[in-house]
Write a protein that holds these residues in place. Structure first.
Motif, PDB file in Angstrom:
ATOM      1  N   GLU A 335       0.763  -1.282   0.028  1.00 41.34           N
ATOM      2  CA  GLU A 335       0.015  -0.087  -0.148  1.00 41.34           C
ATOM      3  C   GLU A 335       0.996   1.204  -0.163  1.00 41.34           C
ATOM      4  O   GLU A 335       0.354   2.163  -0.135  1.00 41.34           O
ATOM      5  N   ALA A 336       2.052   1.182   0.143  1.00 41.69           N
ATOM      6  CA  ALA A 336       3.114   2.097   0.071  1.00 41.69           C
ATOM      7  C   ALA A 336       4.405   1.648   0.083  1.00 41.69           C
ATOM      8  O   ALA A 336       4.521   0.369   0.020  1.00 41.69           O
ATOM      9  N   THR A 337       5.419   2.484  -0.140  1.00 40.37           N
ATOM     10  CA  THR A 337       6.990   2.119  -0.239  1.00 40.37           C
ATOM     11  C   THR A 337       7.067   1.541  -1.749  1.00 40.37           C
ATOM     12  O   THR A 337       6.301   1.474  -2.649  1.00 40.37           O
ATOM     13  N   TYR A 338       8.299   1.228  -1.967  1.00 40.58           N
ATOM     14  CA  TYR A 338       8.657   0.500  -3.237  1.00 40.58           C
ATOM     15  C   TYR A 338       9.397  -0.735  -2.861  1.00 40.58           C
ATOM     16  O   TYR A 338      10.376  -1.286  -3.407  1.00 40.58           O
ATOM     17  N   LEU A 339       8.872  -1.604  -1.780  1.00 40.12           N
ATOM     18  CA  LEU A 339       9.200  -2.670  -1.045  1.00 40.12           C
ATOM     19  C   LEU A 339       8.081  -3.703  -1.338  1.00 40.12           C
ATOM     20  O   LEU A 339       7.101  -3.350  -0.633  1.00 40.12           O
ATOM     21  N   ALA A 340       8.463  -4.939  -1.800  1.00 42.51           N
ATOM     22  CA  ALA A 340       7.451  -6.065  -1.950  1.00 42.51           C
ATOM     23  C   ALA A 340       7.972  -7.040  -0.866  1.00 42.51           C
ATOM     24  O   ALA A 340       9.063  -7.323  -0.849  1.00 42.51           O
ATOM     25  N   TRP A 341       7.152  -7.660   0.274  1.00 40.67           N
ATOM     26  CA  TRP A 341       7.517  -8.553   0.976  1.00 40.67           C
ATOM     27  C   TRP A 341       6.979  -9.932   0.659  1.00 40.67           C
ATOM     28  O   TRP A 341       5.695 -10.236   0.661  1.00 40.67           O
TER      29      TRP A 341
END
Length: 407
Positions: A335-341
């Protein structure tokens, strides 16, 4: 924003080319002196540390160039603190409707320094700190090094995505007598943006137990519509009085090397304690850090608007491609950032996922134990790069992980 899922097995649509963000020459990237590309060899693509690959906004580059060429790099004349104090307050008002007081803003070099200073001033060794897990590894390492026991508050996966375990928060705070809640919102690494109802529930727990809230909001300007960031200190007078807010232009404008962060102190006593310290004991920000941050906050919004378009495209690209090629991998659209977990536990790897993807796919990701309890089966992927490089990263990750589904 709605997103129509692709037909299973169908290739993801080709991304639209965005000038300035997709024109990243491989030689230019490889020659960058920063840690992201410098620590991998020529056969590996880096998608690990939270730096974007994009050039800084032109307005920032021009301001820095002018300061070096024509400006004065002697001692700055800031008798009442840097210009960022008022600029931060103005930005909080215009963006979030939060009336932050410039007189309560102080400058530091980065978030880690801010956290360490706050823990040093407000707590003692042995004082427990409630912290979301998974979490940014340097935060968890700081708590360990400073002997502030971390009380994990797990984010749990639901049918709607990642959610904070409020029962665990209330129980952990009560049982361990937590003095501080370290809140990361928007969250790194899951990309969650907390709703007002969620934040108010946290605020109620903090009020009942009289906790200091250290709110890391550095990713706030990278929230993806329709999600909207709400500063924790803006919730109520009580929340404002117990919250220290930490933020910076570094994530939203790719300026980490400028080493410039601002801290807004809500608690009167903590601010007074901080100001009673020797003025340079904890370092000061540089003139160029202030110049760059000023330029970003005053003139960088058009660049940031284009950036968010690119990041929105890229987050969907990651989601669609990995869902198609590695269906057993579980992943929620950030929903935010440029990081995928990425949850790779169902692939039943028998070794460190980071090292496995590096060896089999020639892509360096982050993840695992440094992010906290039960993070061993997760990978963090940085998708802030060009469309072409991102596709090559996804090819490498898929090459490494897809065969595991056949076991």
């Amino acid at each position: 924003m709605t997103h129509t899922p692709p037909v299973p097995g169908a290739p993801a649509a080709e991304p639209r080319h965005v000038p300035g963000f997709d024109d990243l020459g491989r030689d230019w990237l490889r020659n960058r002196p920063g840690v992201k590309w410098h620590r991998v060899d020529q056969t590996v693509l880096p998608a690990w540390v939270a730096d974007m690959d994009y050039p800084m906004p032109r307005a920032v580059a021009e301001a820095l160039h002018e300061a070096v060429t024509y400006g004065d790099l002697g001692y700055p004349d800031w008798p009442d603190g840097s210009p960022l104090r008022r600029l931060f307050a103005e930005r909080m008002t215009s963006r979030y409707g939060w009336e932050a007081a410039p007189s309560r803003v102080r400058e530091q070099t980065d978030l880690i320094q801010c956290l360490q200073l706050l823990l040093h001033l407000a707590t003692s060794p042995g004082d427990a700190v409630a912290v979301q897990t998974p979490n940014y590894p340097p935060f968890l390492a700081t708590l360990k090094t400073m002997r502030r026991p971390a009380v994990p508050v797990p984010l749990i996966q639901t049918d709607q995505g990642w959610r904070m375990d409020f029962a665990a928060l209330a129980d952990g705070v009560a049982r361990h007598g937590c003095k501080v809640l370290l809140l990361v919102n928007p969250h790194n690494p899951t990309g969650r943006v907390m709703t007002r109802d969620e934040l108010e529930e946290i605020a109620a727990i903090a009020r009942r137990h009289d906790m200091l809230v250290i709110s890391d909001e550095i990713h706030s300007e990278l929230s993806h519509a329709p999600h909207r960031h709400i500063p924790f200190a803006s919730l109520s007078p009580d929340a404002a009085a117990r919250t220290v807010t930490i933020t910076s232009a570094t994530k939203a404008f790719n300026l980490a090397g400028l080493r410039c962060t601002v801290t807004h102190y809500g608690p009167d006593r903590l601010l007074a304690t901080r100001d009673a310290q020797p003025p340079d004991l904890y370092g000061t920000v540089s003139t160029l850090g202030v110049v760059g941050t000023q330029a970003a906050w005053r003139h960088g919004d058009p660049w940031q608007k284009e950036l968010l378009t690119v990041l929105d495209r890229n987050r969907h690209r990651v989601h669609d491609v990995l869902r198609d090629r590695v269906p057993a991998l579980r992943h929620w659209l950030p929903e935010a950032t440029y990081l995928a977990w990425l949850d790779v536990r169902r692939l039943r790897l028998t070794e460190d996922p980071v090292q496995y993807v590096l060896r089999q796919g020639k892509v360096l990701l982050d993840g695992g134990e440094p992010f906290g309890p039960e993070s061993d089966g997760y990978l963090r992927l940085n998708f802030a790069t060009s469309a072409q490089v991102l596709d090559e990263i996804l090819d490498g990750v898929s090459t490494a992980l897809a065969p595991l589904q056949e076991r």
